[in-house]
Write an enzyme that holds these catalytic residues in place. Structure first.
Site, PDB file in Angstrom:
ATOM      1  N   GLY A  72      28.385  -5.984  10.413  1.00 39.59           N
ATOM      2  CA  GLY A  72      27.460  -6.143   9.305  1.00 39.59           C
ATOM      3  C   GLY A  72      28.107  -6.059   7.938  1.00 39.59           C
ATOM      4  N   SER A  73      29.045  -5.153   7.768  1.00 36.89           N
ATOM      5  CA  SER A  73      29.681  -4.995   6.454  1.00 36.89           C
ATOM      6  C   SER A  73      30.449  -6.250   6.062  1.00 36.89           C
ATOM      7  CB  SER A  73      30.619  -3.786   6.450  1.00 36.89           C
ATOM      8  OG  SER A  73      29.888  -2.578   6.563  1.00 36.89           O
ATOM      9  N   ASN A 153      18.400   1.481   6.574  1.00 34.95           N
ATOM     10  CA  ASN A 153      19.157   2.186   7.600  1.00 34.95           C
ATOM     11  C   ASN A 153      18.899   3.682   7.627  1.00 34.95           C
ATOM     12  OD1 ASN A 153      20.653   1.681   5.049  1.00 34.95           O
ATOM     13  ND2 ASN A 153      22.106   3.141   5.917  1.00 34.95           N
ATOM     14  N   GLY A 202      26.613  -5.917  16.197  1.00 32.62           N
ATOM     15  CA  GLY A 202      26.383  -5.693  17.609  1.00 32.62           C
ATOM     16  C   GLY A 202      26.200  -4.248  18.018  1.00 32.62           C
ATOM     17  N   THR A 239      42.073 -15.595  16.117  1.00 30.57           N
ATOM     18  CA  THR A 239      41.662 -15.800  17.500  1.00 30.57           C
ATOM     19  C   THR A 239      40.383 -15.025  17.794  1.00 30.57           C
ATOM     20  OG1 THR A 239      43.957 -16.098  18.173  1.00 30.57           O
ATOM     21  CG2 THR A 239      42.378 -15.561  19.907  1.00 30.57           C
ATOM     22  N   CYS A 326      27.789   5.977   7.636  1.00 31.75           N
ATOM     23  CA  CYS A 326      28.930   5.432   6.886  1.00 31.75           C
ATOM     24  C   CYS A 326      29.347   6.341   5.733  1.00 31.75           C
ATOM     25  CB  CYS A 326      28.584   4.049   6.346  1.00 31.75           C
ATOM     26  SG  CYS A 326      28.051   2.899   7.627  1.00 31.75           S
TER      27      CYS A 326
END
Length: 393
Positions: A72-73, A153, A202, A239, A326
């Protein structure tokens, strides 16, 4: 203690068995690089694009509008900085956001302010809800972007995203939303809600840490984030993390399978927690009672320090937080609670419990048994509580 009750799902979630099972073949069997032309590389490429399609379907988007990120960040940074960079060159150097966004948004806005941009921070009301009309008033001819989180949040309040998006588009302004906490808790369709850009992560929905998505509506140009190979249609080189991407697709499908049933089950436990904690004198619920995420409980308890409460809860086997994970190392009170108008000493005594469908009624009973005992013990040692009691008398 052997007993552990996890009530901090807003910080992160356990990777589910369903997600882990979906990921496993891409660690040791189909481990190829998705850019390679031999069979295991082609298998990885197929898994990558299949996951992109599945995630797009969940969001009501097109596969070409889905970009994989580290979370998200990163998605927030890319959306805000990328839009500011592109439109700032055309003279649009004004951003609108809210006073209680996640720091992944606020700190980007602070960076932009130091580099010639202006930012308007719209207020929230005492219940933690943004008035769409305040957004309308904040928009100017030089506004490049409005970024408002879908659900907070810390206090879990759900914002009127559809109304805000409509206001933005009436003014010809792009709209981005941080939906990290909302995914799987409320129905989201980016087309129906007319969302231009959306961030998600996720690890809030039982996928692994380090994988996320930025949705960008077709037709919106966004600068490259990472230069290198041609991954993510040339926008973000590197990748691809195929196991994490496959896991995210599985997690998103699982998260939206039956949102009404989940909301009904979890809301009942949430409401029992709220009602039980509010029986403690001098406590208050932070955020709107109804327009909040089904698993979010955020209360302020006067006369205690949140950090002490968390440590004693941990000793009883309960995992909780005092705000955003956070910034849990910060001694400053929550900027979200200050935005609601709480005094510093009240904001310092906050407790966030974020539960999920994996929690049980027995665990709720235990939490409600333990919290009053800890509060009583902490208040007995608190000079602040002693002062509050004397003033009441």
């Amino acid at each position: 203690m052997n007993r552990v009750i996890y009530a901090d799902n807003a910080a992160t979630t356990r990777v589910s068995k369903r997600v882990l099972d979906a990921m496993m073949p891409y660690f040791a069997e189909n481990y190829g690089n998705a850019s390679s032309i031999y069979s295991i590389g082609r298998n990885a490429k197929k898994a990558l694009e299949d996951a992109r399609e599945r995630i797009a379907k969940v969001l009501g988007a097109e596969p070409s509008e889905i970009y994989f990120t580290s979370g998200g960040s990163e998605s927030d940074n890319w959306a805000i900085r990328g839009t500011a960079e592109r439109l700032g060159a055309k003279g649009k150097k004004h951003i609108v956001t809210s006073a209680f966004e996640h720091h992944a948004v606020l700190h980007v806005c602070e960076y932009l302010e130091k580099n010639g941009y202006e930012v308007t921070y719209v207020p929230v009301n005492a219940n933690g809800i943004i008035n769409p009309e305040d957004v309308r008033k904040a928009i100017r001819p030089d506004t490049a972007l409005v970024t408002i989180m879908y659900a907070n949040n810390e206090i879990g309040t759900i914002q009127p995203i559809g109304e805000i998006a409509k206001i933005c588009h009436e003014a010809g302004v792009l709209f981005h939303t941080d939906a990290v906490q909302a995914i799987g808790n409320v129905p989201i369709n980016v087309k129906e809600q007319d969302i231009d850009m959306l961030s998600l992560s996720g690890h809030k929905i039982h996928a692994q840490k380090g994988i996320g998505v930025l949705y960008v509506k077709k037709g919106i140009l966004i600068p490259n984030l990472i230069f290198g190979g041609g991954q993510e249609r040339g926008k973000r080189a590197g990748t691809e993390n195929i196991p994490a991407i496959v896991g995210l697709a599985e997690a998103m499908e699982a998260a939206v399978e039956n949102i009404p049933a989940k909301v009904e089950k979890v809301s009942k436990m949430r409401d029992r927690l709220i009602d039980g904690i509010l029986k403690i004198p001098r406590t208050r619920l932070n955020g709107d009672r109804e327009k909040r995420l089904c698993g979010n409980v955020n209360v302020s308890i006067e006369g205690i320090e949140g950090e002490s409460l968390l440590l004693m809860l941990d000793m009883k086997g309960i995992c909780a937080s005092s705000g955003s994970a956070c910034t849990s190392g910060s001694l400053d009170p929550s900027h979200v609670l200050l935005a609601l108008g709480l005094k510093h000493e009240v904001a310092h005594g906050s407790l966030r419990l974020s539960i999920s469908e994996e929690n049980t009624d027995e665990e709720i009973d235990y939490i409600l048994e333990v919290i009053p005992q800890i509060v009583e013990k902490l208040r007995a040692m608190s000079p602040l509580w002693e002062k509050i009691v004397k003033e009441e008398k």
